[in-house]
Design an enzyme around this catalytic site. Structure first.
Site, mmCIF file in Angstrom:
data_model
loop_
_atom_site.group_PDB
_atom_site.id
_atom_site.type_symbol
_atom_site.label_atom_id
_atom_site.label_comp_id
_atom_site.label_asym_id
_atom_site.label_seq_id
_atom_site.Cartn_x
_atom_site.Cartn_y
_atom_site.Cartn_z
ATOM 1 N N ASP A 10 32.773 13.230 -54.712
ATOM 2 C CA ASP A 10 31.781 12.431 -55.449
ATOM 3 C C ASP A 10 30.980 11.625 -54.412
ATOM 4 O O ASP A 10 30.963 10.405 -54.435
ATOM 5 C CB ASP A 10 32.447 11.536 -56.511
ATOM 6 C CG ASP A 10 33.404 10.517 -55.931
ATOM 7 O OD1 ASP A 10 33.971 10.763 -54.837
ATOM 8 O OD2 ASP A 10 33.584 9.453 -56.552
ATOM 9 N N ASP A 15 33.317 10.152 -48.792
ATOM 10 C CA ASP A 15 33.405 11.603 -49.008
ATOM 11 C C ASP A 15 32.626 12.326 -47.909
ATOM 12 O O ASP A 15 33.032 13.397 -47.447
ATOM 13 C CB ASP A 15 32.776 11.981 -50.352
ATOM 14 C CG ASP A 15 33.405 11.285 -51.524
ATOM 15 O OD1 ASP A 15 34.136 11.917 -52.284
ATOM 16 O OD2 ASP A 15 33.154 10.070 -51.681
ATOM 17 N N ASP A 237 38.448 8.584 -48.173
ATOM 18 C CA ASP A 237 38.644 10.034 -48.290
ATOM 19 C C ASP A 237 38.954 10.692 -46.948
ATOM 20 O O ASP A 237 39.598 11.746 -46.897
ATOM 21 C CB ASP A 237 37.397 10.668 -48.915
ATOM 22 C CG ASP A 237 37.162 10.142 -50.324
ATOM 23 O OD1 ASP A 237 38.133 9.682 -50.960
ATOM 24 O OD2 ASP A 237 36.008 10.185 -50.788
HETATM 25 O O1 RIB Z 1 38.912 4.296 -54.513
HETATM 26 C C1 RIB Z 1 38.286 4.974 -53.469
HETATM 27 C C2 RIB Z 1 37.752 6.314 -53.940
HETATM 28 O O2 RIB Z 1 36.769 6.114 -54.957
HETATM 29 C C3 RIB Z 1 37.069 7.112 -52.852
HETATM 30 O O3 RIB Z 1 37.314 8.478 -53.069
HETATM 31 C C4 RIB Z 1 35.621 6.774 -53.085
HETATM 32 O O4 RIB Z 1 34.759 7.763 -52.551
HETATM 33 C C5 RIB Z 1 35.558 6.732 -54.585
HETATM 34 O O5 RIB Z 1 35.457 8.039 -55.090
HETATM 35 CA CA CA Z 2 35.357 9.945 -53.169
#
Ligand code: RIB
Ligand code: CA
Length: 304
Positions: A10, A15, A237
């Site tokens: 996402d 990411d 991530d």
């Molecule tokens: O809580 C952190 C996560 O939430 C990570 O993956 C960030 O990119 C969001 O998706």
């Molecule tokens: Ca993420």
């Protein structure tokens, strides 16, 4: 042989760094990327993913567009910090025609994915939909390594971590599917702060993907330094990717985890039986800690 991985993303600053690591570390083969709703709406997670793949010289990685909303609950956007368009030029990459859910079913049911780790680092909607359409998929995915959850304290509510809260019903389907899961939650990621000095070292690597990572991590650090007690940024991530590259980077404990889908105050909690009170099957290898220095070495090595 390189370990094959599929990233379900996402994007999202963190990411983006995870993708750069998956695409450039020699120990990994980045098979496909599946943008899903999450940090921001799907149009933006897709746009960010495509921009990152171009900026990071990863144009060859196929993109399968995923779900644009959770199964049942409302779309919860990030807390403002993550609502960001990545600072890279527009990309000319065209996503594949196949939907991410169909791709997952075809890829794993054909046997092609028998050694491929599935890495959701956003909400779990795509895999939950795929499991509902093709339940046999649960026996075909060898392993999930995911960033999500927290067994002590959440980051979006006191109980819940963002990726799980963004689609608790999907998380429930995935966590009760029987697929072996390694959970890299907040107890791990919180210990892997990246500081301005570390970014300096990343800039010295001088590859296009290291430059891209440095630019993104700088943004994350600037945001996270505003939080009390922080001395750097959390690139959540990236920790999950590091855990696949070198599993000795983190410590873990097997636990039984259920996903809270009903609680007024606790919806989205990964309820962990830390002391094994209920003697239920331990369905999750839960990350408990990480070696920060080793994590940074893996990050540098990925970006070289
Ligand atoms: O809580 C952190 C996560 O939430 C990570 O993956 C960030 O990119 C969001 O998706
Ligand atoms: Ca993420």
């Amino acid at each position: 042989m390189a370990q094959k991985v599929i990233l379900d993303v996402d994007t999202g600053c963190d990411d983006a760094v995870a993708m750069l690591m998956a695409g450039h570390h020699p120990a990994l083969e980045f098979v496909a990327v599946l943008p899903v709703h999450g940090n921001v709406h799907l149009e933006v997670t897709l746009e960010n993913t495509l921009k990152l793949l171009s900026a990071g010289k990863l144009e060859h990685v196929p993109v399968y567009v995923g779900a644009n909303a959770p199964l049942i609950g409302p779309i919860i956007a990030g807390d403002g910090d993550q609502i960001i368009r990545l600072p890279f030029p527009e990309s000319s990459i065209q996503p594949q025609e196949h939907h991410a859910v169909n791709f997952l079913i075809d890829y794993y049911m054909s046997g092609e994915g028998k050694d491929t780790i599935y890495m959701p680092i956003g909400p779990l909607t795509n895999l939950a939909l795929a499991l509902r359409i093709e339940p046999k998929l649960a026996k075909r995915i060898p392993k999930i390594v995911t960033m999500g959850g927290a067994y002590i304290e959440g980051n979006t509510t006191p109980s819940a971590e963002f990726n799980i809260l963004a689609d608790p019903e999907a998380a429930h389907i995935v966590y009760s599917s029987g697929i072996p899961i390694t959970m890299i939650g907040l107890e791990v990621t919180d210990k892997a702060e990246i500081r301005k000095n570390d970014v300096k070292r990343i800039r010295e690597i001088r590859t296009p993907w290291a430059d891209a990572a440095a630019e993104i991590i700088d943004i994350i650090i600037d945001i996270h330094l505003k939080y009390p007690g922080r001395t750097g940024g959390i690139v959540y991530d990236a920790c999950a990717v590091a855990a696949v590259i070198d599993p000795t980077v983190f410590q873990a404990k097997p636990m039984h985890i259920d996903i809270e889908i009903n609680g007024t105050y606790t919806r989205g909690r990964t309820v962990a039986d830390i002391r094994d009170r209920k003697k239920l099957p331990k369905n999750v290898e839960v990350g408990t800690s990480i070696d920060r220095e080793k994590f940074l070495d893996i990050l540098y090595e990925s970006l070289r």
